[in-house]
Design an enzyme around this catalytic site. Structure first.
Site, mmCIF file in Angstrom:
data_model
loop_
_atom_site.group_PDB
_atom_site.id
_atom_site.type_symbol
_atom_site.label_atom_id
_atom_site.label_comp_id
_atom_site.label_asym_id
_atom_site.label_seq_id
_atom_site.Cartn_x
_atom_site.Cartn_y
_atom_site.Cartn_z
ATOM 1 C CB VAL A 55 -59.225 -4.197 95.143
ATOM 2 C CG1 VAL A 55 -60.460 -4.381 94.265
ATOM 3 C CG2 VAL A 55 -59.240 -5.207 96.283
ATOM 4 N N GLY A 105 -58.778 1.727 91.477
ATOM 5 C CA GLY A 105 -58.027 0.760 92.272
ATOM 6 C C GLY A 105 -57.876 1.264 93.691
ATOM 7 C CE LYS A 106 -58.275 4.411 98.638
ATOM 8 N NZ LYS A 106 -58.572 5.796 98.210
ATOM 9 N N GLY A 107 -55.668 0.150 97.664
ATOM 10 C CA GLY A 107 -54.895 -0.842 98.395
ATOM 11 C C GLY A 107 -54.846 -0.512 99.866
#
Ligand code: NAD
Length: 417
Positions: free
Chosen positions: A59, A104-106
């Site tokens: 995201v 962001g992050k995943g």
């Protein structure tokens, strides 16, 4: 229902600050939605020849101030809502320390303990290939998070480099030193915690040299924070803990000795002889000057917040206090340095790593430490001014400060087309 709660909670904190600063309705909308949400379902060949399909997400919340930045976690509870909340917080974390990144992050929904080394590598390489359509050294730069590490970053970097045909150092941070990692990255979050702990002590008129400290969590963040607070601030670490329980020593611990003990003892402090055994709850209730929760989220809840006696809390962990506990702590007039300011040292040195990788020029440890110290100190001072300007708590002030920066960047860039 539970899946919606983390992002909704994050939005609640955001809206509290947006009210204080009278943020326009349209800007609230722009900043409340993630820009991109990518979900990938991908096959991995297991050691027994079977094919298993895994689900992962990346995201990107906001990129007004620079490329998206944030870790990738491997955990069986990873879901899109959680990744959205974490990406959202990364936007504010980068902004509060003024580094030119968005959020962001995943994550991949997997328990890595169920995988062999080979399966972990194949899963990592395939996931990174799948999200490659939205990442890039100028677009989105992942990093380690829960259950991912320097080895996995090395596989990510190699996978991306193989796909594009040349080595790309700036594609991920948290890499091993030998392939473009930065000096000072392992200690960075703990060092940042130490800087804001000292600033908070000074702000509250406390002499760091006579301050007593309790640290919950003795992993990367907690142990480095304890070591540096003791060595560089001259404070006394009187209590430490980890998943195995806590230890109390009113004369103060020799943190280097405890770290050496932990490293020989399966990563836990249990059995270290120079301290009296206490529980984690007892540690949180100690009458100390500074409490550093640096373990997991939700350590301080409505159940134990009333017992906290520390004068200052420096949140090393992400979300160590529930919003309800936060209200109780504030009503007790305890000064809280909020997580996304207190633990921003990690992303700051990740930024230094990215800059070094882009330039293929690597810094001395002294340069990393000096630059980190300056950034953390200035961020604390700026948030403290905002706190005084609006007469609000430091968490809300940190949001106000960072929302201002992101909103300003958004206005300057305008809405395309
Ligand atoms: P880590 O895995 O290295 O250490 C976690 C520590 O917490 C360990 O000592 C573990 O034993 C302890 N712990 C686990 N469960 C516990 C419990 N129930 N009670 C007491 N202690 C418990 O993790 P870390 O990298 O130090 O991260 C700690 C926190 O800091 C997390 O919230 C993480 O998201 C946050 N954080 C880490 C970084 C970083 O650079 N490592 C950056 C920003 C934020």
């Amino acid at each position: 229902m539970a899946e919606m709660s983390l992002f909704q909670n994050a939005l609640k904190q955001f809206n509290k600050a947006a009210d204080v600063m009278d943020l326009s309705e349209s800007m609230r909308q722009v900043l409340s939605y993630p820009r991109r949400e990518l979900t990938v379902n991908f096959p991995v060949r297991m050691d027994n020849g079977e094919i298993k399909v895994f689900t992962g997400h990346r995201v990107q919340h906001n990129v007004a101030r620079g490329p998206a930045k944030g870790g990738i976690r491997y955990h069986q509870n990873v879901n899109l809502d959680e990744v959205k909340a974490l990406a959202f917080w990364m936007t504010w974390k980068s902004a509060v320390v003024g580094i030119p990144y968005g959020g962001g992050k995943g994550g991949v929904c997997v328990n890595p303990q169920d995988l062999s080394m080979g399966e972990l590598e194949r899963l990592s390489r395939r996931f990174f290939s799948e999200i490659q359509i939205i990442i890039g050294e100028g677009e989105d730069i992942p990093a380690p998070d829960v259950n991912t590490n320097a080895q996995i970053m090395a596989w990510y970097m190699d996978t991306y480099s193989m796909n594009v045909g040349h080595s790309v150092l700036g594609i991920v941070t948290g890499k091993p030193l030998e392939i473009g990692g930065s000096k000072g990255r392992p200690e960075a979050t703990g060092r940042g915690v130490r800087v804001v702990a000292e600033e908070a002590a000074k702000y509250k008129g406390m002499d760091p040299k006579t301050a007593t400290i309790a640290v919950q969590g003795f992993g990367n963040v907690g142990s480095f924070a304890a070591k540096l607070i003791q060595e560089e601030m001259g404070s006394k670490i009187v209590a430490i803990s980890d998943v195995s329980g806590g230890l109390y020593n009113p004369d103060g611990f020799d943190i280097d000795e405890v770290i050496a003990y932990r490293d020989q003892n399966n990563g836990i402090i249990e059995g270290y002889p120079k301290g009296q055994k206490i529980t984690n709850d007892e540690l949180l209730a100690l009458d100390v000057d500074i409490l550093v929760p640096a373990a997991l989220e939700n350590a301080i809840t409505v159940k134990n917040a009333e017992n906290v006696k520390a004068k200052i809390i420096v949140e090393g962990a992400n979300g160590p206090m529930t919003p309800e506990a936060d209200e109780i702590i504030l009503s007790k007039d305890i000064f809280v340095v909020p997580d996304f300011l207190a633990n921003a040292g990690g992303v700051t040195v990740s930024y230094f790593e990215w800059v070094q990788g882009l330039q293929h020029y690597f810094w001395d440890i002294e340069d990393v430490r000096r630059a980190l110290h300056k950034i953390m100190k200035e961020a604390f001072s700026s948030v403290a001014s905002t706190m005084n300007k609006y007469k609000i708590d430091m968490r809300t002030a940190a949001y106000v400060d960072s929302i201002e920066k992101v909103a300003h960047a958004t206005k300057l860039r305008g809405i395309y087309p």
